[in-house]
Design a protein around this motif. Structure first.
Motif, PDB file in Angstrom:
ATOM      1  N   ARG A  95      -5.392  -9.478   2.244  1.00 51.85           N
ATOM      2  CA  ARG A  95      -6.418 -10.098   1.414  1.00 51.85           C
ATOM      3  C   ARG A  95      -7.235 -11.057   2.268  1.00 51.85           C
ATOM      4  O   ARG A  95      -6.773 -11.545   3.302  1.00 51.85           O
ATOM      5  CB  ARG A  95      -5.795 -10.886   0.259  1.00 51.85           C
ATOM      6  CG  ARG A  95      -4.903 -10.093  -0.634  1.00 51.85           C
ATOM      7  CD  ARG A  95      -5.707  -9.369  -1.644  1.00 51.85           C
ATOM      8  NE  ARG A  95      -4.819  -8.720  -2.610  1.00 51.85           N
ATOM      9  CZ  ARG A  95      -5.244  -7.886  -3.505  1.00 51.85           C
ATOM     10  NH1 ARG A  95      -6.509  -7.589  -3.588  1.00 51.85           N
ATOM     11  NH2 ARG A  95      -4.398  -7.326  -4.336  1.00 51.85           N
TER      12      ARG A  95
ATOM     13  N   ILE B 158      -0.474  -5.566   1.238  1.00 50.77           N
ATOM     14  CA  ILE B 158      -1.934  -5.516   1.193  1.00 50.77           C
ATOM     15  C   ILE B 158      -2.490  -6.761   1.869  1.00 50.77           C
ATOM     16  O   ILE B 158      -2.008  -7.875   1.631  1.00 50.77           O
ATOM     17  CB  ILE B 158      -2.427  -5.454  -0.274  1.00 50.77           C
ATOM     18  CG1 ILE B 158      -1.925  -4.204  -0.970  1.00 50.77           C
ATOM     19  CG2 ILE B 158      -3.937  -5.576  -0.367  1.00 50.77           C
ATOM     20  CD1 ILE B 158      -2.584  -2.929  -0.514  1.00 50.77           C
TER      21      ILE B 158
ATOM     22  N   ASP C 200       0.837  -1.198   0.000  1.00 52.36           N
ATOM     23  CA  ASP C 200       0.000   0.000   0.000  1.00 52.36           C
ATOM     24  C   ASP C 200       0.877   1.256   0.000  1.00 52.36           C
ATOM     25  O   ASP C 200       2.108   1.174  -0.091  1.00 52.36           O
ATOM     26  CB  ASP C 200      -0.973  -0.014   1.186  1.00 52.36           C
ATOM     27  CG  ASP C 200      -0.279   0.003   2.540  1.00 52.36           C
ATOM     28  OD1 ASP C 200       0.931   0.310   2.598  1.00 52.36           O
ATOM     29  OD2 ASP C 200      -0.949  -0.277   3.544  1.00 52.36           O
TER      30      ASP C 200
END
Length: 160
Positions: free
Chosen positions: A103, A101, A95
């Motif tokens: 998930r 990130i 990010d």
């Protein structure tokens, strides 16, 4: 703590042959993709639309092997189990702050299942077990509604 319920029952068709792998020392994990659909009328129209959703299912241990031995792509499968949310960090994407990130995805962990080959195909065509076109129960109890998984259906009755 408030009471809750986490129970899922799905009826659909396998989109691919189930895959099995060994996790840890020797524990089996089977994954498969189940297509389920719903039909509805479009707003302001008499036209019917079908929406297909692909659901990942998982089976563990001896049931994983049983499922792989019987179920094939195109088979109609009924599963009952519980919803589990898997979470992980995607090591390919960061990010704006340089953090990976996060998930997540929902999967159904299967406790009970039954499989039936597509119309026009016998179980022996699909699974190589030399059987007929009768449904192949997995871990489903004597009354067809859960249990110890030791019984087998002789009459071929399925809920679909």
């Amino acid at each position: 703590m408030a009471k809750s319920l986490n129970s899922v029952t799905l009826l659909g068709n396998l989109g691919r042959d189930p895959e099995i792998r060994v996790v840890g020392a020797d524990y089996k994990l089977c994954t498969a993709s189940l297509a389920v659909s719903r039909s509805f009328k479009k707003k302001g129209s008499d036209e019917w639309t079908e929406k297909v959703s692909w659901i990942e299912i998982k089976l563990w241990g001896e049931e994983a092997q049983r499922f792989v031995d019987v179920a094939r792509k195109g088979h109609s499968v009924m599963v009952q189990g519980y919803l589990e949310i898997e979470e992980w960090e995607d090591k390919r994407i960061k990010d704006s702050e340089g953090e990976y990130i996060k998930r997540s995805k929902a999967v159904v962990v299967v406790d009970h299942w039954m499989s039936k080959p597509p119309k026009g195909r016998s179980a022996s065509d699909a699974s190589g077990d030399g059987g007929d076109s009768a449904p192949k129960p997995g871990r489903w109890g004597k009354d067809g509604h859960g249990g110890d998984g030791t019984s087998k259906s002789d009459d071929g009755d399925m809920p679909w």
